[in-house]
Motif scaffolding. Structure first.
Motif, PDB file in Angstrom:
ATOM      1  N   SER A   5       0.816  -1.204   0.000  1.00  0.00           N
ATOM      2  CA  SER A   5       0.000   0.000   0.000  1.00  0.00           C
ATOM      3  C   SER A   5       0.857   1.265   0.000  1.00  0.00           C
ATOM      4  CB  SER A   5      -0.949   0.008   1.203  1.00  0.00           C
ATOM      5  OG  SER A   5      -0.225  -0.057   2.402  1.00  0.00           O
ATOM      6  N   VAL A   6       2.008   1.197   0.637  1.00  0.00           N
ATOM      7  CA  VAL A   6       2.912   2.348   0.669  1.00  0.00           C
ATOM      8  C   VAL A   6       3.455   2.613  -0.732  1.00  0.00           C
ATOM      9  CG1 VAL A   6       5.071   3.224   1.630  1.00  0.00           C
ATOM     10  CG2 VAL A   6       3.484   1.967   3.077  1.00  0.00           C
ATOM     11  N   ASP A   9       1.350   4.860  -2.771  1.00  0.00           N
ATOM     12  CA  ASP A   9       1.219   6.241  -2.300  1.00  0.00           C
ATOM     13  C   ASP A   9       2.185   7.149  -3.074  1.00  0.00           C
ATOM     14  OD1 ASP A   9       0.571   8.499  -0.821  1.00  0.00           O
ATOM     15  OD2 ASP A   9       1.897   7.975   0.838  1.00  0.00           O
ATOM     16  N   LEU A  14       1.301   9.537   2.965  1.00  0.00           N
ATOM     17  CA  LEU A  14       1.710   8.904   4.215  1.00  0.00           C
ATOM     18  C   LEU A  14       2.938   9.594   4.802  1.00  0.00           C
ATOM     19  CD1 LEU A  14       1.194   5.159   3.251  1.00  0.00           C
ATOM     20  CD2 LEU A  14      -0.308   6.620   4.618  1.00  0.00           C
ATOM     21  N   ASN A  55       0.549   2.438   6.139  1.00  0.00           N
ATOM     22  CA  ASN A  55      -0.733   3.026   5.796  1.00  0.00           C
ATOM     23  C   ASN A  55      -1.543   3.058   7.085  1.00  0.00           C
ATOM     24  OD1 ASN A  55      -2.949   4.018   4.537  1.00  0.00           O
ATOM     25  ND2 ASN A  55      -3.296   2.246   3.216  1.00  0.00           N
TER      26      ASN A  55
END
Length: 81
Positions: A5-6, A9, A14, A55
């Protein structure tokens, strides 16, 4: 290794949120360990949040805001989001 998920981004939201948490923590003269304790979040996880490596869940944002005695929206404002 960063979570998937990072990697998604691409706008660094984040990182921005993590920097806002760190800046507020430093301004309040709190150690990372103290903030993690007040927020009931593991200290190593708090470090990853501050570095933008996690996240952050809504519930953890609320816990962090409560530890700072502010609203969750204040953290987003501080982050420019």
């Amino acid at each position: 290794m960063a979570r998937v998920s990072v990697k998604l981004d691409k706008d660094n939201y984040l990182v921005q949120l993590g920097a806002a948490v760190r800046a507020r923590r430093v301004a309040l003269a709190l150690s990372q360990e103290a903030l993690a304790d007040y927020a009931e979040i593991d200290r190593s996880h708090m470090g990853k949040i501050e570095r933008g490596e996690r996240n952050v869940t809504f519930l953890n944002i609320v816990k962090i805001a409560n530890a700072f005695q502010c609203k969750p929206s204040d953290l987003f404002i501080d982050a420019g989001l």
